[in-house]
Design an enzyme around this catalytic site. Structure first.
Site, PDB file in Angstrom:
ATOM      1  CG  MET A  85      39.740  18.765  40.477  1.00  0.00           C
ATOM      2  SD  MET A  85      40.714  17.976  41.777  1.00  0.00           S
ATOM      3  CE  MET A  85      42.378  18.116  41.156  1.00  0.00           C
ATOM      4  CB  SER A 162      29.720  32.392  41.987  1.00  0.00           C
ATOM      5  OG  SER A 162      28.764  33.049  41.210  1.00  0.00           O
ATOM      6  CE1 TYR A 175      29.672  28.093  38.635  1.00  0.00           C
ATOM      7  CE2 TYR A 175      27.968  29.730  39.089  1.00  0.00           C
ATOM      8  CZ  TYR A 175      29.307  29.381  39.007  1.00  0.00           C
ATOM      9  OH  TYR A 175      30.272  30.320  39.291  1.00  0.00           O
ATOM     10  CB  THR A 178      28.219  23.291  42.798  1.00  0.00           C
ATOM     11  OG1 THR A 178      28.394  24.396  41.904  1.00  0.00           O
ATOM     12  CG2 THR A 178      27.647  22.108  42.045  1.00  0.00           C
TER      13      THR A 178
HETATM   14  P1  NDP Z   1      36.673  28.428  33.342  1.00  0.00           P
HETATM   15  O1  NDP Z   1      35.550  27.585  32.811  1.00  0.00           O
HETATM   16  O2  NDP Z   1      37.272  29.446  32.445  1.00  0.00           O
HETATM   17  O3  NDP Z   1      37.850  27.482  33.850  1.00  0.00           O
HETATM   18  C1  NDP Z   1      37.557  26.312  34.532  1.00  0.00           C
HETATM   19  C2  NDP Z   1      38.863  25.628  34.876  1.00  0.00           C
HETATM   20  O4  NDP Z   1      38.566  24.411  35.565  1.00  0.00           O
HETATM   21  C3  NDP Z   1      39.690  25.265  33.663  1.00  0.00           C
HETATM   22  O5  NDP Z   1      41.056  25.448  33.946  1.00  0.00           O
HETATM   23  C4  NDP Z   1      39.396  23.790  33.457  1.00  0.00           C
HETATM   24  O6  NDP Z   1      40.510  23.186  32.829  1.00  0.00           O
HETATM   25  C5  NDP Z   1      39.218  23.312  34.904  1.00  0.00           C
HETATM   26  N1  NDP Z   1      38.379  22.121  35.021  1.00  0.00           N
HETATM   27  C6  NDP Z   1      37.166  21.890  34.455  1.00  0.00           C
HETATM   28  N2  NDP Z   1      36.733  20.671  34.769  1.00  0.00           N
HETATM   29  C7  NDP Z   1      37.695  20.101  35.549  1.00  0.00           C
HETATM   30  C8  NDP Z   1      37.854  18.833  36.157  1.00  0.00           C
HETATM   31  N3  NDP Z   1      36.910  17.864  36.039  1.00  0.00           N
HETATM   32  N4  NDP Z   1      38.967  18.579  36.870  1.00  0.00           N
HETATM   33  C9  NDP Z   1      39.940  19.527  36.992  1.00  0.00           C
HETATM   34  N5  NDP Z   1      39.863  20.751  36.434  1.00  0.00           N
HETATM   35  C10 NDP Z   1      38.750  21.025  35.709  1.00  0.00           C
HETATM   36  O7  NDP Z   1      36.121  29.088  34.691  1.00  0.00           O
HETATM   37  P2  NDP Z   1      36.190  30.628  35.174  1.00  0.00           P
HETATM   38  O8  NDP Z   1      37.588  31.078  35.077  1.00  0.00           O
HETATM   39  O9  NDP Z   1      35.133  31.379  34.493  1.00  0.00           O
HETATM   40  O10 NDP Z   1      35.783  30.486  36.713  1.00  0.00           O
HETATM   41  C11 NDP Z   1      36.771  30.280  37.707  1.00  0.00           C
HETATM   42  C12 NDP Z   1      36.126  30.405  39.068  1.00  0.00           C
HETATM   43  O11 NDP Z   1      35.525  31.689  39.188  1.00  0.00           O
HETATM   44  C13 NDP Z   1      35.020  29.387  39.330  1.00  0.00           C
HETATM   45  O12 NDP Z   1      35.083  28.936  40.652  1.00  0.00           O
HETATM   46  C14 NDP Z   1      33.748  30.186  39.099  1.00  0.00           C
HETATM   47  O13 NDP Z   1      32.664  29.684  39.837  1.00  0.00           O
HETATM   48  C15 NDP Z   1      34.185  31.551  39.602  1.00  0.00           C
HETATM   49  N6  NDP Z   1      33.372  32.612  39.043  1.00  0.00           N
HETATM   50  C16 NDP Z   1      33.472  32.938  37.718  1.00  0.00           C
HETATM   51  C17 NDP Z   1      32.674  33.929  37.190  1.00  0.00           C
HETATM   52  C18 NDP Z   1      32.759  34.326  35.752  1.00  0.00           C
HETATM   53  O14 NDP Z   1      31.947  35.170  35.331  1.00  0.00           O
HETATM   54  N7  NDP Z   1      33.694  33.814  34.985  1.00  0.00           N
HETATM   55  C19 NDP Z   1      31.682  34.634  38.016  1.00  0.00           C
HETATM   56  C20 NDP Z   1      31.651  34.195  39.389  1.00  0.00           C
HETATM   57  C21 NDP Z   1      32.476  33.236  39.865  1.00  0.00           C
HETATM   58  P3  NDP Z   1      40.507  21.792  32.020  1.00  0.00           P
HETATM   59  O15 NDP Z   1      39.352  21.857  31.069  1.00  0.00           O
HETATM   60  O16 NDP Z   1      41.844  21.794  31.354  1.00  0.00           O
HETATM   61  O17 NDP Z   1      40.384  20.718  33.046  1.00  0.00           O
END
Ligand code: NDP
Length: 273
Positions: A85, A162, A175, A178
């Site tokens: 992405m 978030s 972060y 965004t």
């Molecule tokens: P993770 O870091 O665990 O997962 C991120 C995902 O995005 C992975 O599947 C990764 O896979 C993918 N990703 C990363 N970079 C790219 C890229 N350049 N292109 C395509 N895919 C990409 O995130 P979380 O599960 O913790 O968070 C998920 C959502 O929840 C987010 O929107 C976050 O803002 C939100 N959130 C999370 C919180 C938390 O405490 N965990 C709190 C509040 C909100 P890969 O590396 O294989 O590409």
């Protein structure tokens, strides 16, 4: 009087986060989940699969996506497509893959985020630009590529956002920027969809700290389980809620955040020492 106010707000926060899900409504639904190789996205894939949806998952790492698609038991279909992405062509390619393979789209679930560190702002503008591309601009591209199919199916966009897109705290400037952009853009789009009587629903789920590996690397406070957070997002989307909050305290924080800005900021800053 203060006690009554607190009770009222706790009630609003709790009822605002509760929702019931009709599994039937998702059986056969055509769903694209981004960032589904790990964390909340992976749990979202399992939730939709358990509810009998047809799921396309995407992220960058093919081997991990493959494992998740194998584990997505119960899904009528579980396919994966790799995509970065950070590149401008991949969001529309990924949407096209999902629409072609599933014969349309009912849910676009925007969840992925790029890597960022929990540290004071270092002046690295390049990193902010890159993170904007992944966390925000690709969301806009994915939504605009999916909208024609979603209009046809009277479908839904579900945005995983978030509490840090509502309230600023130290050490997460790129972060946070965004997530404010995501909330601003998609709240505006909600108005515009409503004003032209579109049948597409748009849900923004505001999450607090959840126990994914990437979040736990950064902070050491008691988190909420990713599986529960994912179920909350799936329910909110299927109920076509405008905004949803998980866990309960995120709603309360959003309601009271501007009451006493001075004390709010003192509490926030002191919680980091
Ligand atoms: P993770 O870091 O665990 O997962 C991120 C995902 O995005 C992975 O599947 C990764 O896979 C993918 N990703 C990363 N970079 C790219 C890229 N350049 N292109 C395509 N895919 C990409 O995130 P979380 O599960 O913790 O968070 C998920 C959502 O929840 C987010 O929107 C976050 O803002 C939100 N959130 C999370 C919180 C938390 O405490 N965990 C709190 C509040 C909100 P890969 O590396 O294989 O590409």
């Amino acid at each position: 009087r203060l006690r009554v106010c607190v009770c009222v707000f706790v009630f609003i926060a709790l009822t605002g986060t509760r929702a019931t899900c009709s599994a039937g409504s998702l059986r056969g639904a055509r769903v694209l989940v981004t960032g589904a190789s790990t964390g909340i996205g992976e749990q979202l894939a399992y939730c939709y699969a358990r509810l009998g949806a047809q799921v396309v998952i995407t992220a960058r790492r093919e081997n991990v996506l493959q494992q998740v698609s194998v584990l997505a038991l119960g899904a009528q279909k579980a396919l994966y497509v790799t995509g970065d992405m950070a590149t401008t062509s991949d969001p529309s390619r990924v949407v096209k893959f999902a629409v072609d393979e599933l014969g349309g789209l009912d849910y676009l679930v925007l969840n992925h985020i790029g890597r960022y560190s929990f540290s004071p702002w270092s002046g690295d503008v390049h990193h902010v630009r890159g993170l904007m591309e992944v966390n925000f601009l690709s969301y806009v591209q994915l939504a605009s590529a999916a909208l024609p199919s979603l209009e046809k199916s009277k479908g839904s966009i579900v945005v995983v956002s978030s509490l840090l897109g509502k309230v600023s705290t130290p050490f997460t400037a790129p972060y946070t920027a965004t997530k404010f952009a995501v909330n601003g853009f998609f709240c505006t789009l909600q108005h515009e969809l409503a004003m032209r009587s579109s049948d597409v629903s748009l849900t923004i789920s505001i999450l607090g700290l959840v126990d994914t590996e990437s979040a736990m690397e950064k902070v050491r406070v008691v988190p909420y389980p990713a599986g529960e957070a994912a179920l909350h997002v799936v329910r909110a989307g299927s109920l076509r809620q405008k905004e949803s909050f998980y866990p309960w305290y995120t709603h309360l924080v959003c309601l009271v955040r501007d009451w006493c800005p001075f004390f709010r900021d003192v509490i926030i800053r002191n919680s980091y020492y």
